[in-house]
Design a protein around this motif. Sequence first.
Motif, short mmCIF file in Angstrom:
data_model
loop_
_atom_site.label_atom_id
_atom_site.label_comp_id
_atom_site.label_asym_id
_atom_site.label_seq_id
_atom_site.Cartn_x
_atom_site.Cartn_y
_atom_site.Cartn_z
N GLN A 145 -13.74 7.15 7.58
CA GLN A 145 -14.47 5.92 7.26
C GLN A 145 -13.50 4.75 7.14
OE1 GLN A 145 -17.13 7.46 3.88
NE2 GLN A 145 -18.56 6.23 5.09
N SER A 146 -14.06 3.54 7.21
CA SER A 146 -13.22 2.34 7.23
C SER A 146 -13.24 1.62 5.89
CB SER A 146 -13.69 1.39 8.33
OG SER A 146 -15.03 0.98 8.11
N LEU A 147 -12.08 1.13 5.50
CA LEU A 147 -11.91 0.42 4.22
C LEU A 147 -11.10 -0.85 4.45
CD1 LEU A 147 -11.88 0.18 1.07
CD2 LEU A 147 -9.79 1.58 1.13
N LEU A 148 -11.61 -1.97 3.94
CA LEU A 148 -10.84 -3.21 3.90
C LEU A 148 -10.29 -3.39 2.49
CD1 LEU A 148 -9.97 -5.95 5.23
CD2 LEU A 148 -12.02 -6.92 4.15
N VAL A 149 -8.99 -3.62 2.37
CA VAL A 149 -8.36 -3.90 1.08
C VAL A 149 -7.90 -5.34 1.09
CG1 VAL A 149 -6.47 -3.34 -0.49
CG2 VAL A 149 -7.60 -1.51 0.79
N THR A 150 -8.51 -6.18 0.24
CA THR A 150 -8.02 -7.55 0.10
C THR A 150 -6.85 -7.56 -0.89
OG1 THR A 150 -9.40 -8.26 -1.78
CG2 THR A 150 -10.40 -8.32 0.42
N GLY A 151 -6.00 -8.56 -0.79
CA GLY A 151 -4.81 -8.56 -1.64
C GLY A 151 -3.93 -7.37 -1.33
N ALA A 152 -3.81 -7.05 -0.03
CA ALA A 152 -3.18 -5.79 0.39
C ALA A 152 -1.70 -5.73 0.09
CB ALA A 152 -3.41 -5.57 1.88
N SER A 153 -1.05 -6.87 -0.09
CA SER A 153 0.38 -6.86 -0.40
C SER A 153 0.66 -6.81 -1.89
CB SER A 153 1.06 -8.10 0.20
OG SER A 153 0.55 -9.28 -0.41
N GLY A 154 -0.40 -6.87 -2.71
CA GLY A 154 -0.23 -6.83 -4.15
C GLY A 154 -0.08 -5.41 -4.67
N ALA A 155 0.04 -5.29 -5.98
CA ALA A 155 0.31 -3.98 -6.59
C ALA A 155 -0.87 -3.03 -6.44
CB ALA A 155 0.69 -4.15 -8.06
N VAL A 156 -2.06 -3.45 -6.86
CA VAL A 156 -3.23 -2.58 -6.73
C VAL A 156 -3.55 -2.34 -5.26
CG1 VAL A 156 -5.71 -2.36 -7.17
CG2 VAL A 156 -4.21 -3.27 -8.95
N GLY A 157 -3.54 -3.40 -4.46
CA GLY A 157 -3.84 -3.26 -3.05
C GLY A 157 -2.87 -2.35 -2.33
N GLY A 158 -1.59 -2.47 -2.64
CA GLY A 158 -0.58 -1.64 -2.00
C GLY A 158 -0.76 -0.16 -2.32
N PHE A 159 -0.99 0.13 -3.60
CA PHE A 159 -1.23 1.53 -3.98
C PHE A 159 -2.51 2.05 -3.32
CE2 PHE A 159 1.24 0.74 -8.10
CZ PHE A 159 2.34 1.45 -7.66
N ALA A 160 -3.55 1.21 -3.25
CA ALA A 160 -4.81 1.65 -2.66
C ALA A 160 -4.64 2.01 -1.19
CB ALA A 160 -5.86 0.55 -2.83
N ILE A 161 -3.86 1.22 -0.46
CA ILE A 161 -3.62 1.53 0.95
C ILE A 161 -2.95 2.88 1.09
CG2 ILE A 161 -2.27 0.87 2.99
CD1 ILE A 161 -2.74 -2.05 2.18
N GLN A 162 -1.91 3.11 0.31
CA GLN A 162 -1.18 4.37 0.42
C GLN A 162 -2.05 5.56 0.04
OE1 GLN A 162 2.26 3.07 -2.02
NE2 GLN A 162 3.51 3.40 -0.20
N LEU A 163 -2.83 5.42 -1.02
CA LEU A 163 -3.68 6.53 -1.47
C LEU A 163 -4.84 6.77 -0.50
CD1 LEU A 163 -3.76 5.65 -5.27
CD2 LEU A 163 -2.66 7.66 -4.25
N ALA A 164 -5.44 5.70 0.03
CA ALA A 164 -6.55 5.86 0.95
C ALA A 164 -6.10 6.44 2.29
CB ALA A 164 -7.24 4.51 1.17
N ALA A 165 -4.97 5.95 2.80
CA ALA A 165 -4.45 6.47 4.06
C ALA A 165 -4.14 7.96 3.94
CB ALA A 165 -3.21 5.69 4.48
N ARG A 166 -3.65 8.36 2.77
CA ARG A 166 -3.36 9.78 2.53
C ARG A 166 -4.62 10.62 2.58
NH1 ARG A 166 -2.82 12.97 -2.21
NH2 ARG A 166 -1.25 14.63 -2.00
N ARG A 167 -5.77 10.02 2.25
CA ARG A 167 -7.05 10.71 2.29
C ARG A 167 -7.67 10.73 3.69
NH1 ARG A 167 -6.71 8.88 -3.02
NH2 ARG A 167 -8.14 9.78 -4.58
#
Length: 299
Positions: A145-167
């Motif tokens: 599935q597809s996810l857009l993360v706004t504020g992707a370079s920030g702390a929450v956004g950055g962690f979310a990208i890494q955790l979501a990509a791992r899933r």
Amino acid sequence: MRAVVVTAFGGPEVVEVVETAVPEPGAGQVRIKVAASALNPVDAGVRQGVFGGAGERLGLGWDIAGTVDAVGDGGEGPWGAGDSVVALAVGPVKALGAHAEYVVVDAGAVAAAPRTVDLVHAATLPLNALAAEQALELLELAPGQSLLVTGASGAVGGFAIQLAARRGVSVTGLARAWDEEFVRSLGAADFVSGGLGEGRRFDAVLDAAVLGEAALEGVRDGGVYVGAIPGANPASVRGVRTTAIGVIADGARLAELVRLVDEGVLTLRVAETYALDEASKAHARLAEGGVRGRLVLVP
């Protein structure tokens, strides 16, 4: 001990460092000697009166990295004096926070510190990584599935990208154009800047940048929107489920995130460090914007 507090709302100038009694751990609690504590936007919100508490002395700071100093009755669990730990001091309205020399938290909020990074870097993990993890739980996305993360370079956004990509989720990061290389390095399959692109929609949006309705437009009909501020998420449209992160302390989940740090899955970023007595200066730097990584206070 010294602790960072506000007794009036306003700009960085209202931040004070005061002398106060060392807190005592109660039943099921541990006291931690703080080695480092990150400064987060929520601390600026407390300082500005966003969460209330007028007329009270409010302690600042959520993130804790340090060593166990004492335990209350029934609070030992696996913890003993001298253990290197991380923890989360939850709640915007509290008399003492993590920006202090000592802090008391429930034993269930504590996890062993990462082995592969120092405590200054470890202090950037608890609040932001738990927020990202709990946001993904709310999104309930399946691999592919597809996810857009706004504020992707920030702390929450950055962690979310890494955790979501791992899933196995296909992540698109929204950030400033100059952050594209960094955002892609976190695992984003795609990148957008300056807007969502006409007609482009995703299964879900994690709105770490708090764009509100503009980010909601990026969710497909029947998708999911998760915001970063409880109660501030926009109203549902087109069958989109809207909710927001309400971060809770969770030592077991934090331990899993620590494991991912030690495995190299999660990236910890420190922008600058400040002495505890420079807390007002750190708030001023945060207010300037453009910080990549977290500002960390070191008692």
